[in-house]
Design an enzyme around this catalytic site. Structure first.
Site, PDB file in Angstrom:
ATOM      1  N   SER A  72       0.796  -1.230   0.000  1.00 44.86           N
ATOM      2  CA  SER A  72       0.000   0.000   0.000  1.00 44.86           C
ATOM      3  C   SER A  72       0.827   1.278   0.000  1.00 44.86           C
ATOM      4  O   SER A  72       0.307   2.350  -0.321  1.00 44.86           O
ATOM      5  CB  SER A  72      -0.947   0.017   1.200  1.00 44.86           C
ATOM      6  OG  SER A  72      -0.223   0.149   2.403  1.00 44.86           O
ATOM      7  N   LYS A 144       0.499   4.739   6.786  1.00 44.20           N
ATOM      8  CA  LYS A 144      -0.086   5.562   5.732  1.00 44.20           C
ATOM      9  C   LYS A 144       0.517   6.961   5.790  1.00 44.20           C
ATOM     10  O   LYS A 144       1.209   7.331   6.736  1.00 44.20           O
ATOM     11  CB  LYS A 144      -1.611   5.674   5.897  1.00 44.20           C
ATOM     12  CG  LYS A 144      -2.363   4.352   5.938  1.00 44.20           C
ATOM     13  CD  LYS A 144      -2.360   3.631   4.602  1.00 44.20           C
ATOM     14  CE  LYS A 144      -3.134   2.319   4.696  1.00 44.20           C
ATOM     15  NZ  LYS A 144      -2.985   1.506   3.472  1.00 44.20           N
TER      16      LYS A 144
END
Length: 289
Positions: A72, A144
């Site tokens: 990701s 993230k």
């Protein structure tokens, strides 16, 4: 007559030294060496225990290593990379846009990667140690990039397909995933959204937008896709493994745009005016009374 030996030399009564006696210093040295070796092996478990305790203390309060389990955050971080996370930085400053953060998704987000739980107590101990040193992935930890902080309006997308923060477009070319073969870069987002980040919340997204399951995919959750700031473990500040990819993780320049804070700047005069109006109103009421 001189006392002692026949040749007049003083003696201690122990008699003449033999060849065996001459070897005694070497024997003593060898015995001392063996004692030191035995002492080392006795102390080794203690040293290992102290090292583990120190590692746990450092992990709990200062710096922790994390293993990257998913795609990701590519190309910034690859599967199998290890990063160091600063756990005290947010006690000295606020979380900033562009920070790469590790946070806990426990009881909030579903894990991006299924991590098999250890089947026995011994495996659990080794798994805990491995997690401490960033050798194995955590079960509920995410990594993230922060796109929006409390008060920000984050929107996708403008006429040029860019994500905007407080109406200011982001230039994300420096960190968005690029296919190594085709050299095609991910779009900022294929999912449209328009979110105002609440107090104590963050809007976060992965750099590999086509594979990242991030705030965009959790808009139906209670936080509207945002995560609580109190779930942030710390800021990933350096990539330490593999050695040929060792690098820092700075904030991209696009987040340094002064215009990103224009919403806050515009609201400041109103807030100051309100703060001044309250005591004046109270004084007027007291004078009337």
């Amino acid at each position: 007559m001189a006392a002692g030996g026949s040749d007049g030399e003083a003696t201690d009564g122990s008699g003449p030294k033999t060849p065996e006696d001459a070897d005694e210093p070497g024997t003593d040295g060898q015995s001392e060496k063996q004692k030191k070796q035995r002492s080392f092996w006795k102390e080794l478990p203690v040293l290992i225990g102290v090292a583990l305790v120190l590692a746990l203390v450092i992990k709990s309060f200062v710096v922790q290593a994390f293993y990257i389990p998913s795609e990701s955050m590519e190309n910034t971080l690859l599967v199998g990379d290890r990063v160091l996370v600063n756990k005290i930085v947010y006690h000295t400053r606020d979380i900033k846009r562009g920070d790469v953060v590790v946070f806990s998704g426990l009881d909030s987000w579903d894990p991006e990667v299924d991590v098999a739980e250890p089947s026995n107590p011994v495996s659990k101990v080794f798994h805990a140690i491995g997690s401490t040193f960033g050798v194995v992935p955590g079960e509920k930890d995410y990594i993230k990039r922060v796109i929006g902080v409390p008060g920000d309006r984050v929107k996708c997308c403008d006429a040029q397909g860019r994500i905007t923060v407080n109406g200011v477009p982001l230039d994300e070319k420096s960190y968005l995933y690029t296919d190594p073969e085709t050299r095609e870069r991910n779009k900022p987002s294929d999912i449209p959204f328009d979110v105002t980040v609440g107090k104590g919340q963050l809007w976060v997204m992965g750099d590999h937008r086509e594979l990242s399951y991030d705030s965009r995919n959790h808009r139906g959750d209670p936080g509207g896709g945002t995560i609580p700031t109190n779930r942030v473990i710390g800021r990933a500040f350096v990539l330490v493994w593999p050695l040929n990819r060792m690098d820092t993780l700075p904030i991209p320049k696009t987040f340094d745009q002064p215009a990103l804070n224009k919403a806050t700047a515009a609201a400041l005069p109103a807030a100051l005016g309100l703060a001044g109006a309250v005591p004046l109103t109270l004084i007027r009421r007291r004078l009337r009374t």
